[in-house]
Design a protein around this motif. Structure first.
Motif, PDB file in Angstrom:
ATOM      1  N   LEU A 220      15.677  -3.833  -2.436  1.00 66.28           N
ATOM      2  CA  LEU A 220      14.426  -3.084  -2.465  1.00 66.28           C
ATOM      3  C   LEU A 220      13.321  -3.932  -3.077  1.00 66.28           C
ATOM      4  CD1 LEU A 220      15.662   0.395  -3.770  1.00 66.28           C
ATOM      5  CD2 LEU A 220      15.290  -0.306  -1.397  1.00 66.28           C
ATOM      6  N   LYS A 221      12.149  -3.827  -2.502  1.00 62.76           N
ATOM      7  CA  LYS A 221      10.977  -4.463  -3.087  1.00 62.76           C
ATOM      8  C   LYS A 221       9.740  -3.717  -2.611  1.00 62.76           C
ATOM      9  CE  LYS A 221      10.825  -8.011   0.553  1.00 62.76           C
ATOM     10  NZ  LYS A 221      10.795  -9.471   0.820  1.00 62.76           N
ATOM     11  N   PRO A 222       8.726  -3.618  -3.474  1.00 62.59           N
ATOM     12  CA  PRO A 222       7.503  -2.897  -3.089  1.00 62.59           C
ATOM     13  C   PRO A 222       6.875  -3.520  -1.848  1.00 62.59           C
ATOM     14  CG  PRO A 222       7.513  -3.358  -5.440  1.00 62.59           C
ATOM     15  CD  PRO A 222       8.655  -4.135  -4.848  1.00 62.59           C
ATOM     16  N   GLN A 223       6.416  -2.667  -0.961  1.00 63.48           N
ATOM     17  CA  GLN A 223       5.789  -3.153   0.263  1.00 63.48           C
ATOM     18  C   GLN A 223       4.321  -3.496   0.015  1.00 63.48           C
ATOM     19  OE1 GLN A 223       7.507  -3.703   3.207  1.00 63.48           O
ATOM     20  NE2 GLN A 223       9.221  -3.271   1.830  1.00 63.48           N
ATOM     21  N   PRO A 224       3.879  -4.669   0.414  1.00 65.70           N
ATOM     22  CA  PRO A 224       2.477  -5.054   0.194  1.00 65.70           C
ATOM     23  C   PRO A 224       1.538  -4.319   1.148  1.00 65.70           C
ATOM     24  CG  PRO A 224       3.598  -6.735   1.471  1.00 65.70           C
ATOM     25  CD  PRO A 224       4.650  -5.730   1.086  1.00 65.70           C
ATOM     26  N   CYS A 225       0.326  -4.147   0.699  1.00 65.07           N
ATOM     27  CA  CYS A 225      -0.751  -3.619   1.549  1.00 65.07           C
ATOM     28  C   CYS A 225      -0.399  -2.279   2.186  1.00 65.07           C
ATOM     29  CB  CYS A 225      -1.110  -4.630   2.645  1.00 65.07           C
ATOM     30  SG  CYS A 225      -1.668  -6.208   2.002  1.00 65.07           S
ATOM     31  N   GLN A 226       0.165  -1.369   1.400  1.00 60.10           N
ATOM     32  CA  GLN A 226       0.395  -0.009   1.887  1.00 60.10           C
ATOM     33  C   GLN A 226      -0.427   0.950   1.053  1.00 60.10           C
ATOM     34  OE1 GLN A 226       2.281   1.955  -0.354  1.00 60.10           O
ATOM     35  NE2 GLN A 226       3.449   0.505  -1.534  1.00 60.10           N
ATOM     36  N   ILE A 227      -0.470   2.207   1.487  1.00 61.03           N
ATOM     37  CA  ILE A 227      -1.392   3.165   0.889  1.00 61.03           C
ATOM     38  C   ILE A 227      -1.147   3.362  -0.600  1.00 61.03           C
ATOM     39  CG2 ILE A 227       0.003   5.214   1.403  1.00 61.03           C
ATOM     40  CD1 ILE A 227      -2.693   6.597   2.137  1.00 61.03           C
ATOM     41  N   PHE A 228       0.098   3.187  -1.037  1.00 58.92           N
ATOM     42  CA  PHE A 228       0.407   3.407  -2.444  1.00 58.92           C
ATOM     43  C   PHE A 228       0.031   2.215  -3.323  1.00 58.92           C
ATOM     44  CE2 PHE A 228       3.057   6.538  -0.333  1.00 58.92           C
ATOM     45  CZ  PHE A 228       2.750   7.673  -1.079  1.00 58.92           C
ATOM     46  N   CYS A 229      -0.545   1.195  -2.715  1.00 53.05           N
ATOM     47  CA  CYS A 229      -1.125   0.103  -3.500  1.00 53.05           C
ATOM     48  C   CYS A 229      -2.512   0.478  -4.023  1.00 53.05           C
ATOM     49  CB  CYS A 229      -1.215  -1.173  -2.665  1.00 53.05           C
ATOM     50  SG  CYS A 229       0.377  -1.926  -2.305  1.00 53.05           S
ATOM     51  N   LEU A 230      -3.093   1.541  -3.461  1.00 50.33           N
ATOM     52  CA  LEU A 230      -4.402   1.991  -3.929  1.00 50.33           C
ATOM     53  C   LEU A 230      -4.295   2.502  -5.361  1.00 50.33           C
ATOM     54  CD1 LEU A 230      -5.556   3.983  -0.762  1.00 50.33           C
ATOM     55  CD2 LEU A 230      -6.414   1.757  -1.523  1.00 50.33           C
ATOM     56  N   PRO A 231      -5.356   2.419  -6.125  1.00 44.76           N
ATOM     57  CA  PRO A 231      -5.338   2.957  -7.495  1.00 44.76           C
ATOM     58  C   PRO A 231      -4.981   4.439  -7.492  1.00 44.76           C
ATOM     59  CG  PRO A 231      -7.273   1.601  -7.150  1.00 44.76           C
ATOM     60  CD  PRO A 231      -6.628   1.765  -5.799  1.00 44.76           C
ATOM     61  N   ALA A 232      -4.343   4.873  -8.586  1.00 43.73           N
ATOM     62  CA  ALA A 232      -3.863   6.252  -8.665  1.00 43.73           C
ATOM     63  C   ALA A 232      -4.981   7.272  -8.529  1.00 43.73           C
ATOM     64  CB  ALA A 232      -3.102   6.462  -9.975  1.00 43.73           C
ATOM     65  N   PHE A 233      -6.178   6.963  -9.065  1.00 44.08           N
ATOM     66  CA  PHE A 233      -7.264   7.947  -8.987  1.00 44.08           C
ATOM     67  C   PHE A 233      -7.728   8.143  -7.546  1.00 44.08           C
ATOM     68  CE2 PHE A 233      -9.742   4.049  -9.312  1.00 44.08           C
ATOM     69  CZ  PHE A 233     -10.857   4.285  -8.523  1.00 44.08           C
ATOM     70  N   ILE A 234      -7.630   7.098  -6.729  1.00 43.47           N
ATOM     71  CA  ILE A 234      -7.981   7.248  -5.312  1.00 43.47           C
ATOM     72  C   ILE A 234      -6.894   8.053  -4.598  1.00 43.47           C
ATOM     73  CG2 ILE A 234      -8.332   6.022  -3.136  1.00 43.47           C
ATOM     74  CD1 ILE A 234      -9.627   3.774  -4.676  1.00 43.47           C
ATOM     75  N   LEU A 235      -5.635   7.782  -4.950  1.00 42.28           N
ATOM     76  CA  LEU A 235      -4.532   8.544  -4.353  1.00 42.28           C
ATOM     77  C   LEU A 235      -4.665  10.030  -4.666  1.00 42.28           C
ATOM     78  CD1 LEU A 235      -1.447   6.228  -5.016  1.00 42.28           C
ATOM     79  CD2 LEU A 235      -2.631   6.601  -2.851  1.00 42.28           C
TER      80      LEU A 235
END
Length: 365
Positions: A220-235
């Motif tokens: 497992l490794k975090p996927q680059p350039c996906q929606i959850f890379c956005l800052p938490a306040f934007i999410l």
């Protein structure tokens, strides 16, 4: 593994569990919902259902249920007034107490294995409601945690609290507290990775593993350039859109699913989702790690799953020595979409005689 936990005075003791906010489930006389400080600053809500008292077994109640596999919504009751109603987690009664467990937290006398259910990202113990009810009626002891940041568990603010290594350590401590001689692990989606880790680390205690919509034997490794890379306040701002998108992809036919099930399927805060998705870092869990498993494993796969491909499931079968797959006409949330089929597949697998095990060649890489 020695578990060191703090008491109210700050002193550390082995296997000292602090139970706070014990929940008395509404409409049910079965099970405890325990808020356990499993490690410092990490409070995990655990649904612990113990087998029915001997008087209910001896009066033939559960033999009748087992033989008929009744799908009735009417909860059976025995002459002593016990009821098998679904456990509802919506009332908390404060009851602070310190319990010293020199051995295991479990004290039930049933000879059946303990079944552990572990949910995935965004879920909670509520996703296993159909399975808890079914295997409670089958007289199993059941342990269902809410992962940190999910359900009724605490939600620390620091991101490192949600890495795979931290969450898997929580599950190891929980397992060591409730495990008996024979234990069954059942995981869904990301929860399947924790089951694999437990089966590897506690191979002598885990008798069988069921992985539902679990994916392939990859690190497992975090996927680059996906929606959850956005800052938490934007999410947080776009979370309704994210949840709606998940529901549309997670269920074969969302319009046919109960609203509560859809709401519970992906219901963590934006900050927790952000930390969880970016904390999926498990380099150790590669094909060699999976190939070393010597526990019988059942894969349950929804044929309409839009998150996990069937090729990943076939790769699991090719990699793990004793592994087989059953498919169900459903999406990613198989246990909610097709509970009766899933329950019976699990039940059949648990009760399968050792001579029926599937043994394949051990792969080499």
């Amino acid at each position: 593994m020695q578990t060191m936990l703090q008491d109210e005075s700050g002193h550390k003791h082995e296997h000292l569990w602090r139970r706070k906010n014990q929940v008395n489930p509404v409409g049910s006389v079965h099970g405890d919902i325990l808020n356990i400080e499993i490690r410092e600053g990490r409070k995990i809500m655990v649904q612990h259902v113990t087998p029915e008292p001997d008087h209910c077994v001896s009066n033939g109640l559960f033999q009748a249920i087992k033989s008929t596999k009744s799908k009735s919504n009417i909860p059976p009751k025995c002459s002593y007034g016990c009821s098998s109603e679904n456990i509802v987690i919506d009332q908390i009664v404060t009851d602070s107490q310190t319990v010293n467990h020199a051995g295991n937290a479990s004290s039930a006398s049933s000879t059946n294995p303990v079944i552990f259910f572990i949910h995935g990202v965004g879920g909670s113990a509520k996703l296993w409601k159909h399975q808890v009810e079914y295997f409670y009626q089958e007289n199993y002891e059941i342990v269902v945690p809410d992962l940190l940041g999910h359900g009724l568990s605490s939600a620390p603010k620091h991101k490192k609290a949600y890495t795979f290594s931290e969450l898997s350590e929580d599950m190891l401590v929980l397992f060591d507290a409730f495990a008996k001689e024979e234990n069954i692990l059942i995981g869904h989606s990301y929860g399947s990775s924790f089951c694999v880790k437990l089966a590897h680390e506690r191979s002598n205690q885990v008798s069988k593993v069921i992985l539902i919509s679990g994916g392939g034997p990859q690190s497992l490794k975090p996927q680059p350039c996906q929606i959850f890379c956005l800052p938490a306040f934007i999410l947080s701002c776009i979370k309704p859109m994210i949840v709606n998108g998940f529901i549309k992809r997670a269920f074969k036919d969302p319009s046919q699913q109960a609203k509560l099930d859809k709401n519970n399927s992906f219901n963590a805060s934006a900050s927790v989702l952000h930390a969880m998705m970016n904390g999926q870092d498990w380099a150790e869990g590669d094909r060699n790690y999976h190939a070393a498993l010597n526990t019988p494993i059942l894969l349950i796969y929804g044929t309409q799953d839009q998150f996990i491909g069937i090729d990943e499931e076939h790769e699991m079968i090719e990699t793990i020595c004793d592994c087989r797959m059953k498919t169900v006409e459903a999406g990613h949330m198989v246990m909610l979409e097709a509970p009766y089929e899933v329950n019976e597949l699990i039940d059949d697998f648990i009760n399968q005689h050792p001579s029926e095990r599937v043994v394949q060649r051990v792969p080499t890489f």
